[in-house]
Design a protein around this motif. Structure first.
Motif, PDB file in Angstrom:
ATOM      1  N   UNK A  46       0.841  -1.182   0.000  1.00 50.60           N
ATOM      2  CA  UNK A  46       0.000   0.000   0.000  1.00 50.60           C
ATOM      3  C   UNK A  46       0.886   1.245   0.000  1.00 50.60           C
ATOM      4  N   UNK A  47       0.913   1.935  -1.136  1.00 49.24           N
ATOM      5  CA  UNK A  47       1.823   3.070  -1.273  1.00 49.24           C
ATOM      6  C   UNK A  47       1.493   4.219  -0.351  1.00 49.24           C
ATOM      7  N   UNK A  48       0.191   4.435  -0.102  1.00 51.30           N
ATOM      8  CA  UNK A  48      -0.218   5.597   0.689  1.00 51.30           C
ATOM      9  C   UNK A  48       0.393   5.596   2.073  1.00 51.30           C
ATOM     10  N   UNK A  49       0.427   4.399   2.687  1.00 46.70           N
ATOM     11  CA  UNK A  49       0.944   4.369   4.056  1.00 46.70           C
ATOM     12  C   UNK A  49       2.418   4.738   4.068  1.00 46.70           C
ATOM     13  N   UNK A  50       3.138   4.379   3.012  1.00 46.83           N
ATOM     14  CA  UNK A  50       4.551   4.758   2.938  1.00 46.83           C
ATOM     15  C   UNK A  50       4.680   6.269   2.805  1.00 46.83           C
ATOM     16  N   UNK A  51       3.785   6.868   2.008  1.00 46.17           N
ATOM     17  CA  UNK A  51       3.838   8.317   1.843  1.00 46.17           C
ATOM     18  C   UNK A  51       3.630   9.011   3.186  1.00 46.17           C
ATOM     19  N   UNK A  52       2.632   8.523   3.930  1.00 44.29           N
ATOM     20  CA  UNK A  52       2.336   9.163   5.222  1.00 44.29           C
ATOM     21  C   UNK A  52       3.462   8.934   6.210  1.00 44.29           C
TER      22      UNK A  52
END
Lengths: 117, 853
Positions: free
Chosen positions: B796-802
């Motif tokens: 899940x890319x979003x969690x890495x961004x956050x």
């Protein structure tokens, strides 16, 4: 008369010898006679408080093994059981407990109700 | 069963029953038994005497009637019960068949049957009991007040002291001293005066009981030294030396103590050594070496004194290897040293070190070979000698500039003459490996390699690989192993090799070896391993080499899927080199042949990336003709129209697809409704979609609800979301939407809990919690939750961004690991992550991460 298969113990000395004789088996002694209210060997009447027509006691390696039948008397079994399998179970339980060094064993069956009846 | 003998015997006269076996009756007097009737209580008797016969008869009659009634009632109930219920077998009859099998149970099994005990709330009961006991122990004042701990300790101390004095006179073992000394050493950092006093007493009693044992003296002296009582220490050791004159250790200790404050006492040391040697000279090589060392430290320029001492020592101890070594060490000229060594070997022919030194000192030539032959004769099983022989061979061949292979052949032939004792175990192989490493260190790589080839079987080498330290040798070992037929496609070894190549700060040379090796073996590798190794190659920016290797592999592969994958890999590299025309050519080639949908998709993506929309549309149409069932192409087409800002066409494209053969595609329904500007028409589209896909319309409902929310239709929104949640409670997306639009803090917290429970701690929900904390300015917490989310779903890319955002916000210095991790994992999902897909199509995930954050 006692049982046909089981030996008949004539005197108190014989009873003592029977209790001492076996080191790896449970000794089951039945005091009393079928046809007579009096015990055939009266020597233990006082010591073991024998006043029922029939009393069964258990010994292992010269140790009196108590059993809790929920009757209030753990020292002996002074009632008749009509199911032979029940009797076998009780003896087995007591033997196992005795082998583990227990002095008091809890009977697998509860006789408090049965006796009242 | 035998009838017991006592049954037929008579009892002894006057025997009292029970006494013979010590029976005295019951310990508990439990009851009066049923025959207590005979001992009827007095009160009843009194009554009886008072009462008339009539009354008792009445009473008996009444009792009879009542008991009859009772009996009747009980039998009636029983009968009714029996009629209603089938007869239940009693437990004894029920398990009769099982009971019969019990005859086969062994004695042990029978004894180990578990006891039937009260299991109700057992753990709770045990815990309570335990607690109670602890409480008792804690609060019981009798335990605390009666024991005076200090008194107890003192008493014990006294007792111990007495014990030591009396006992150690008889039992004295070296171990005790060593133990004590060790204790002293380990405690050297903090010297407790109390401890010192105690140890001193113990040691003194040791010495008193056995003054001829040097260990006690040494220990006591060291103890004093520890306490910085140097004078005392010297005095003690001096006493000891006088007591135990024939022991080298105590003399050495004496010298060591006297040398602590160095120069002025050197003279004294020398006299001490002389004294010691007078007593122990014949046998002690340690003392001689000490003497030599002292002489050297004295700054004595005159070598003669030292050589004199050595000569004297050797006269007395001619078989000491160590002394011979010293002799060689202090010999100045090479010729003299060789002479000394020749002599030494006569006396100590089994010394590997002396032979090695001798051979190495000699000039290269026939004489040296002769010596080597002699050495091998003397030590036929010494690995060192054989390795040395090979080294000589390698050195001999080097100036001739022959090819490595021929040198190798020669050395292997030499090594083959070594008679293996046929105990091929790991330890034996390991000792050879050590030899090989030694050779490698001394710059004889070929010898080292040959040793590995000759003496270490493959299966052992595999085990021993991690133990090799030298980089070159390890590299060789890996390649040697992999080149064997049975190991070439062994993924375990490959993985280990790759890890080895990537490890270390300076891995360029290792990687260079790796590339060479890959190029050599690429055609024999199987698919997985070749892909893996190619990936490694691309990782280190060796595009040219990698392209070369891929081309080589392509020439030899006819298998379709592998070819495709290789082509795609090649295109990836070409794109990174910005060679777009080349890429286009390859794509066209691949499309011209029969090809899969993924290739088409990649090509279309590529074209969109280059902003070549017209071409992309054409390819899209072509792809749709070839793969009419693939909804992806419809979506791609719509996207292209969007990019060309022809929204109407895009909408039309979606709606056409949905109304023809893609009515089952949720994403198409959503897209078509999204592009509909008219809210009523959009609603209609959503409803149609939901009708067509009743089973999995969760996302559609969610989207519809979102649309209502955007339009400010809050009540409708709530209803829709709740119905969606009712039938699709496991979908984290719906929960997220609900959480996002919930304002009250309390309500939110409950919802979070519920959502986590229902969705089995889905990463999306975890992320939502993190974002929530972020909005509340609680960045530390947000970081933690984002981290959890990353762990729950790595893709899940979003969690890495956050996570990245939070760590930047928190001022964490080390954010590199996140980037590395992202590059490694290559996340592919997440709304935010895929929002600007085409811009970052060919860039590294870490670049995407940074710019999106």
């Amino acid at each position: 008369m006692g049982s046909v298969f089981l030996p008949h113990l004539k005197t108190g000395w014989h009873v003592d010898q029977a209790i001492l004789h076996d080191q790896d088996r449970l000794v089951v002694i039945r005091f009393g006679r079928d046809h007579d209210k009096d015990y055939e060997v009266p020597d233990f009447n006082e010591m073991y408080e024998l006043y029922d027509p029939m009393t069964i006691m258990f010994f292992y390696q010269n140790k009196h093994i108590l059993c809790d039948f929920s009757t209030g008397d753990n020292n002996k079994m002074n009632f008749v059981i009509h199911d032979d399998q029940e009797m076998i179970d009780i003896i087995e339980t007591i033997f196992r407990g005795a082998r583990k060094g227990k002095g008091l064993v809890v009977s697998p069956y509860d006789y408090s109700y049965k006796r009242k009846k | 069963m035998e009838r017991p003998k006592f049954l037929d015997q008579d009892p002894p006269p006057g025997y009292i029953a029970g006494i013979g076996r010590g029976a005295t009756g019951f310990t508990t007097r439990s009851d009066l038994g049923s025959s207590a009737l005979s001992q009827t209580p007095n009160r009843y008797l009194e009554n009886k005497s008072l009462s008339t016969d009539n009354i008792t008869e009445d009473v008996y009659e009444a009792e009879k009637i009542f008991s009859n009634i009772d009996d009747e009632l009980s039998t009636r109930n029983k009968q009714r019960k029996n009629r209603n219920q089938p007869k239940i077998k009693s437990t004894t009859t029920k398990f009769i068949d099982l009971k019969q099998q019990l005859t086969a149970v062994s004695k042990d099994e029978w004894l180990n049957l578990p006891e039937a005990t009260d299991m109700t709330r057992r753990n709770k009961r045990l815990k309570l009991e335990n607690q109670q006991q602890r409480n008792i122990a804690m609060y019981n004042p009798s335990i605390l007040s009666t024991t005076n701990l200090e008194q107890l300790a003192n008493d014990r101390e006294k007792l111990l002291e007495q014990h030591i004095d009396s006992k150690f006179g008889t039992i004295l073992e070296n171990n005790d001293y060593q133990e004590l000394l060790k204790n002293l050493n380990t405690n050297s950092n903090r010297i407790d005066t109390y401890d010192v006093e105690k140890s001193r007493k113990v040691l003194q009693s040791y010495i008193r009981s056995d003054p001829k044992n040097p260990n006690g003296w040494i220990a006591l002296a060291r103890l004093e030294e520890k306490c910085l009582n140097f004078k005392m220490a010297k005095k003690i050791i001096h006493q000891g030396c006088n007591e135990v004159v024939y022991d080298e250790d105590i003399w050495l200790e004496n010298i060591r103590l006297n040398r602590i404050d160095d120069a002025p006492l050197l003279l004294k040391c020398k006299t001490l050594v002389a004294q010691a040697l007078k007593f122990n000279g014949a046998k002690s090589e340690k003392l001689w070496i000490k003497a030599i060392e002292l002489e050297q430290n004295a700054g004595n320029k005159n070598q003669n004194t030292i050589t004199q001492i050595i000569h004297k020592a050797l006269q007395i101890n001619p078989y000491s290897e160590e002394l011979w070594k010293q002799a060689v060490k202090y010999e100045e000229s090479k010729e003299e040293a060789i002479k000394v060594l020749a002599k030494a070997i006569e006396f100590v022919p089994k010394s590997v070190d002396l032979w090695t030194g001798y051979i190495k000192l000699q000039d290269f030539g026939p004489q040296q070979r002769k010596t080597l032959a002699n050495a091998v004769k003397e030590l036929p099983s010494s690995k060192e000698m054989w390795a040395l022989g090979c080294q000589l061979e390698e050195r001999a061949e080097k100036p001739l500039e022959k090819k490595e292979e021929s040198v190798k052949c020669k050395i292997i032939q030499i090594l083959k003459r070594f008679k293996t004792p046929h105990n091929n175990d790991v330890g034996y192989c390991e000792s050879w490996l050590k030899q090989a490493e030694k050779c490698d260190l001394e710059k004889y790589p070929i010898t080292a390699q040959c040793i590995i080839e000759c003496f270490i079987p493959n299966n052992f080498l595999k085990e021993l690989l991690p133990k090799i330290n030298s980089v070159e040798l390890k590299n060789f070992a890996f390649q040697y192993l992999l080149l064997k037929q049975e190991h070439l496609n062994d993924p375990v070894i490959w993985d280990a090799y790759i890890v080895f190549c990537e490890s270390g700060n300076d891995n360029t040379s290792k990687l260079a070896y790796f590339f060479q090796f890959c190029e050599l073996t690429i055609n024999d590798m199987d698919d997985d391993i070749s892909k893996k190794s190619l990936k490694i190659l691309t990782k280190y920016n060796k595009q040219d080499e990698t392209l070369r290797i891929i081309d080589k592999k392509l020439l030899n592969t006819s298998e379709y899927t592998l070819r495709n994958e290789l082509q795609i890999m090649k295109i990836g590299i070409l794109i990174s080199l910005k060679k777009y025309s080349e890429c286009k050519r390859i794509f066209e080639q691949m499309i011209a042949a029969e090809t899969t949908a993924t290739i088409f998709l990649k090509y279309i993506d590529f074209l969109i990336y280059l902003n070549n929309y017209e071409k992309a549309l054409i390819i899209c149409q072509l792809a749709m003709e070839k793969h009419p069932d693939e909804e992806e192409f419809v979506i791609k087409m719509g996207t292209i129209y969007e990019f060309m800002s022809e929204i109407d066409k895009a909408k039309q494209c979606y709606i056409n697809a949905v109304s023809s053969n893609f009515s089952h595609s949720i994403s198409l329904w959503i897209l078509s409704a999204k592009h509909e500007a008219n809210i009523n028409k959009a609603r209609l589209l959503y409803d149609k979609g939901i009708l067509k896909n009743t089973k999995n319309s969760g996302l559609l409902m969610l989207e519809k609800a979102k649309r209502e929310f955007e339009n400010g239709n809050l009540s409708e929104y709530r209803i829709l979301l709740n119905t969606a949640l009712k039938s699709y409670s496991h979908m984290p997306e719906i929960w997220c939407q609900l959480l996002r639009t919930t304002k009250k803090k309390n309500e939110k917290r409950n919802l979070f809990q519920q959502a986590l429970k229902v969705t089995n701690t889905n990463a999306l929900i975890l992320l939502e919690v993190a974002i929530n904390f972020w909005n509340e300015q609680q960045f530390e917490k947000a970081y933690k939750w984002a981290d959890q989310s990353c762990k729950a779903n790595k893709k899940l890319g979003d969690s890495w961004i956050w996570l990245y955002k939070c760590s930047v916000k928190l001022g964490r210095k080390n954010t590199e690991w996140i980037k590395e991790k992202v590059n490694e994992i290559e996340p592919d999902s997440g709304e935010m992550w895929n929002s600007r897909r085409y811009k970052f199509l060919y860039s590294l995930p870490s670049e995407k991460l940074v710019s999106l954050a």
